[in-house]
Structure formats: C-alpha cells, structure tokens
Write an enzyme that holds these catalytic residues in place. Structure first.
Site, PDB file in Angstrom:
ATOM      1  N   HIS A  33      53.464  53.958  11.802  1.00 51.29           N
ATOM      2  CA  HIS A  33      52.477  54.076  10.719  1.00 51.29           C
ATOM      3  C   HIS A  33      52.402  55.528  10.230  1.00 51.29           C
ATOM      4  O   HIS A  33      52.344  55.788   9.024  1.00 51.29           O
ATOM      5  CB  HIS A  33      51.068  53.709  11.208  1.00 51.29           C
ATOM      6  N   ARG A  37      59.854  47.235   8.141  1.00 49.66           N
ATOM      7  CA  ARG A  37      60.685  47.630   9.273  1.00 49.66           C
ATOM      8  C   ARG A  37      61.986  46.859   9.312  1.00 49.66           C
ATOM      9  O   ARG A  37      63.038  47.385   9.567  1.00 49.66           O
ATOM     10  CB  ARG A  37      59.944  47.367  10.591  1.00 49.66           C
ATOM     11  N   SER A  84      52.105  47.757  16.709  1.00 47.09           N
ATOM     12  CA  SER A  84      50.866  47.950  17.470  1.00 47.09           C
ATOM     13  C   SER A  84      50.794  46.926  18.599  1.00 47.09           C
ATOM     14  O   SER A  84      50.372  47.239  19.718  1.00 47.09           O
ATOM     15  CB  SER A  84      49.651  47.765  16.565  1.00 47.09           C
ATOM     16  N   LYS A  97      41.752  38.618  13.460  1.00 47.02           N
ATOM     17  CA  LYS A  97      42.918  38.976  14.278  1.00 47.02           C
ATOM     18  C   LYS A  97      42.512  39.410  15.695  1.00 47.02           C
ATOM     19  O   LYS A  97      43.372  39.813  16.480  1.00 47.02           O
ATOM     20  CB  LYS A  97      43.695  40.114  13.616  1.00 47.02           C
TER      21      LYS A  97
END
Ligand code: ADP
Length: 162
Positions: A17, A91, A129, A41
């Site tokens: 990030h 990514r 993450s 989430k």
C-alpha cells in the site's frame, strides 16, 4: 489542484500500500487515503486504529497525504470533495476482475470519476493485509512487509492472544 483518493480497508497497511501511495504522490498534488469502515469484512483493527497506523507508517516529509475514515459511498465522497481520481493498486490478474467491476460501478455512480491503477514494486506483488495478519498471528516475523508501527501493533495482538 489534482487530488487523488486512495481508498481501501488497510487492515493493516502494508509496504505494498505504501509503495502505491508514494507512486501516486509523484503524480498528484495531494493524496487522500480513505480508510473504509467496512464492518462487513470483520476487520482486525477498528477504522480509527487503521487510520492511525496509516498515518504512523508514512514517511514524514512526503508531500501532502491526508488520512481519513470513509463511511458510505466512495463515489459520493469523491464528488462532495471535488476529487476526480481514485487510485487503486493492481498486483496480479487476480485483482483485475474485482477492480474492473468497482471502477465501472464508480463511474456509473459518478461519471466524472476516473480510476487510475498503479502497480507496486515486484517484491510487493504477493503481499496482502490478509497474509500479513495470518503470518503475524501465528507468530511469524512480518517486519519486512509492514512499517515498524504495524509490526509492533501486530506483535502486541499476537502476545495478547497467546
Ligand atoms: P479493499 O478491501 O478495498 O480491497 P485493501 O486494503 O485490501 O482494501 O486494498 C486497497 C487497495 O490497495 C486495492 O486496490 C488493492 O488492490 C491495493 N493493494 C493491496 N495490497 C497491495 C500491494 N501489496 N501492492 C499494491 N497494491 C495493493
């Protein structure tokens, strides 16, 4: 002034990030990092903690990066704050479908909103993450993947859970 919004869960912020933020800072005059509350989430950290970790992880002295908490619709927030550009990180191909759908939905909600995709340095393309949390919560060393502030916070949680 060209401001850009970088929204995400940042649960927690990783070096991937940060790489995206620094790249965006070369292109825009101000970056607004928007930490989405995203309660659905089930984040490990509260939105406030995630925002503090973003702030603590940023190199001091880079040009304006504001960190705030985003509740509600991203497109609405961008429109209200006269921000025309949303930054997202790509990514791998696996990110593409979700990111593409989101970019088109945001354009539908706010036709002037453009999404710009930035790709991190190769070393960070496997970093997420979720993976960082998994490794840290099993006692692994994540200091190469996150800032010192995040590594310390994750270590504390791991120690509390042991
Ligand atoms: P979200 O829940 O909105 O996907 P994330 O914090 O997981 O929030 O990701 C925010 C944005 O940052 C997404 O565009 C994601 O693809 C990107 N991102 C996440 N990890 C990396 C990384 N290692 N390198 C580059 N971009 C990343």
């Amino acid at each position: 002034m060209k401001r850009a919004l970088y929204p995400g869960s940042f649960d927690p912020i990783t070096n991937g990030h940060l790489d995206v933020i620094y790249r965006a800072a070369e292109l825009f005059e101000e970056i607004v990092v928007a930490v989405a509350v995203n309660d659905s989430k089930c984040p490990l950290f509260s939105a406030q903690e995630r925002a503090e970790l973003v702030y603590q992880s940023l190199h001091k002295g880079i040009h304006p990066v504001r960190v705030l908490i985003l509740e509600g619709l991203l497109a609405e927030f961008a429109w209200k704050n006269q921000i025309q550009v949303v930054i997202r990180g790509l990514r791998a191909v696996s990110d593409f479908e979700f990111e593409f759908q989101m970019a088109l939905m945001n354009r539908h909600l706010c036709p002037k909103l453009e999404t710009v995709f930035l790709t991190p340095q190769e070393d960070y393309t496997y970093l997420s993450s979720r993976l960082v949390k998994e490794v840290a919560l099993l006692g692994g060393d994540v200091s190469r993947f996150v800032s010192a502030a995040v590594a310390t916070r994750l270590k504390k949680i791991y120690a509390q859970r042991k």
